[in-house]
Design a protein around this motif. Structure first.
Motif, short mmCIF file in Angstrom:
data_model
loop_
_atom_site.label_atom_id
_atom_site.label_comp_id
_atom_site.label_asym_id
_atom_site.label_seq_id
_atom_site.Cartn_x
_atom_site.Cartn_y
_atom_site.Cartn_z
N GLY A 1 45.91 75.44 28.63
CA GLY A 1 45.37 74.78 29.81
C GLY A 1 46.47 73.86 30.33
N VAL A 2 46.74 73.90 31.63
CA VAL A 2 47.87 73.16 32.17
C VAL A 2 47.42 72.30 33.36
N VAL A 3 47.79 71.02 33.32
CA VAL A 3 47.58 70.13 34.47
C VAL A 3 48.96 69.77 34.99
N PHE A 4 49.30 70.34 36.14
CA PHE A 4 50.60 70.09 36.75
C PHE A 4 50.59 68.76 37.51
N GLN A 5 51.78 68.32 37.91
CA GLN A 5 51.86 67.08 38.68
C GLN A 5 51.16 67.22 40.02
N ASN A 6 51.19 68.42 40.61
CA ASN A 6 50.51 68.68 41.88
C ASN A 6 49.34 69.62 41.66
N SER A 7 48.27 69.39 42.40
CA SER A 7 47.06 70.19 42.22
C SER A 7 47.28 71.62 42.72
N ASP B 1 40.99 68.43 38.33
CA ASP B 1 42.15 69.21 37.90
C ASP B 1 42.12 69.46 36.39
N ILE B 2 41.74 68.44 35.65
CA ILE B 2 41.71 68.57 34.18
C ILE B 2 40.61 69.53 33.75
N LEU C 1 40.55 73.37 31.69
CA LEU C 1 39.80 73.53 30.45
C LEU C 1 38.67 74.55 30.55
N VAL C 2 38.48 75.18 31.71
CA VAL C 2 37.30 76.02 31.91
C VAL C 2 37.26 77.21 30.96
N HIS C 3 38.42 77.68 30.49
CA HIS C 3 38.46 78.85 29.61
C HIS C 3 38.56 78.47 28.14
N ARG C 4 38.32 77.20 27.84
CA ARG C 4 38.31 76.68 26.47
C ARG C 4 39.63 76.95 25.74
N PRO C 5 40.75 76.45 26.26
CA PRO C 5 42.06 76.68 25.63
C PRO C 5 42.18 75.91 24.32
N THR C 6 43.16 76.29 23.53
CA THR C 6 43.44 75.56 22.29
C THR C 6 44.56 74.54 22.46
N LEU C 7 45.32 74.68 23.57
CA LEU C 7 46.46 73.80 23.84
C LEU C 7 46.40 73.33 25.28
N LEU C 8 46.40 72.01 25.49
CA LEU C 8 46.35 71.42 26.83
C LEU C 8 47.67 70.72 27.11
N LEU C 9 48.34 71.12 28.21
CA LEU C 9 49.60 70.52 28.62
C LEU C 9 49.34 69.63 29.83
N LEU C 10 49.70 68.36 29.71
CA LEU C 10 49.46 67.37 30.76
C LEU C 10 50.80 66.82 31.23
N ASP C 11 51.22 67.22 32.43
CA ASP C 11 52.51 66.78 32.96
C ASP C 11 52.28 65.62 33.92
#
Length: 298
Positions: free
Chosen positions: A77-83, A139-140, A144-154
């Motif tokens: 799961g990735v949260v980029f700096q821009n939506s 955005d967060i 997470l909607v697909h229930r990832p095991t790893l979340l990257l927050l930039d």
């Protein structure tokens, strides 16, 4: 759930080395913070972890999976700096559409996330009408909607007020505890790294330090005295002559690094006739950051 491994990873852009032989292992369920000044290589590392950039050399693996594989990306799961959401759609429409892109998604899980991140009251509002804090929470949840095991927050909370940042981190802490989610964070708000299990300080593309928050503070963040004096140049001279490290924080205050609070008391006693006011505090992650990456603006 497998560990994430970076083995001797390097990324070059023409003659510029953005990431330089980085090796690290992030255990499942750990909250890890990447800290460093602008241009240190943090976002480039995140981009390689997502598969958006390929390393020039080295290896990235999540268990037996590599970033080029669909199964790897399904774990992220990735949260980029821009939506990346549609501004004209509502919160509910955006999240439902994103969830439908994945083979495995659950309506009940999405409802749980929307409740956890306080999105239920705004679910029918258009994304472009939301405040910055509301958009970031959406955005967060999207990540997470697909229930990832790893979340990257930039840098997920850049520009947000304290209340919004607190709400986000409270929700993420709850999620981490329940789901054993691995979280990797890059941030300029160093206090957000205080609760990390492990911190990597990155500068000029290299890992210059890695340890727990407690250990980094012990090694690099000394007790700090902030002093005022009617004759600041003389006080500075006397303290430096005695072997203390000093720094002018403003034209009216002097910061002095000492080993501990007791040594701070000794300084106050020894120079009491030159000191008109003072403040003392324990070292924090800001002190660690400056000690490892320098004080110059880049």
């Amino acid at each position: 759930m497998p560990d994430l491994i970076l083995d001797n990873v390097t990324k070059k852009f023409q003659q510029t080395i953005a990431v330089n032989h980085v090796s690290l292992t992030i255990p499942t369920g750990q909250f890890v913070a990447f800290l460093g000044p602008n241009g240190a290589g943090k976002s480039t590392t995140i981009s390689m972890l997502t598969g958006l950039l390929a390393p020039t050399s080295g290896r990235i693996q999540l268990g037996k999976l590599i970033p080029q594989q669909v199964a790897y990306r399904e774990q992220l799961g990735v949260v980029f700096q821009n939506s990346v959401l549609d501004p004209k759609l509502t919160v509910q429409q955006n999240l439902t559409l994103r969830a439908a892109l994945y083979r495995h998604h659950e309506t009940a899980w999405l409802e749980h996330l929307m409740t956890l991140f306080a999105l239920i009251p705004i679910r029918h509002q258009r994304y472009d009408t939301l405040s910055g804090g509301q958009r970031r929470r959406v955005d967060i949840v999207r990540a997470l909607v697909h229930r990832p095991t790893l979340l990257l927050l930039d840098e997920p909370t850049t520009g947000l007020d304290l209340q919004s940042r607190t709400a986000i981190w409270t929700a993420l802490a709850t999620l981490r505890n329940r789901e054993k989610l691995t979280v990797i964070l890059t941030t300029h708000y160093l206090e957000e790294a205080e609760t990390a299990d492990w911190v990597y300080v990155i500068d000029h593309g290299c890992v210059v330090a890695s340890d727990t928050v407690t250990a980094l503070k012990q090694h690099y963040a000394h007790y700090q005295l902030t002093l005022q004096s009617p004759d600041l140049p003389q006080l500075t001279y006397d303290l430096q002559r005695a072997g203390y490290t000093t720094r002018l924080t403003t034209t009216a205050t002097l910061q002095v690094s000492v080993n501990n609070a007791q040594q701070g008391i000794d300084v106050l006693h020894a120079y009491q006739h030159q000191i008109s006011n003072f403040e003392g505090r324990n070292g924090d992650m800001n002190d660690v950051f400056l000690a490892l990456t320098g004080k110059d603006v880049r």
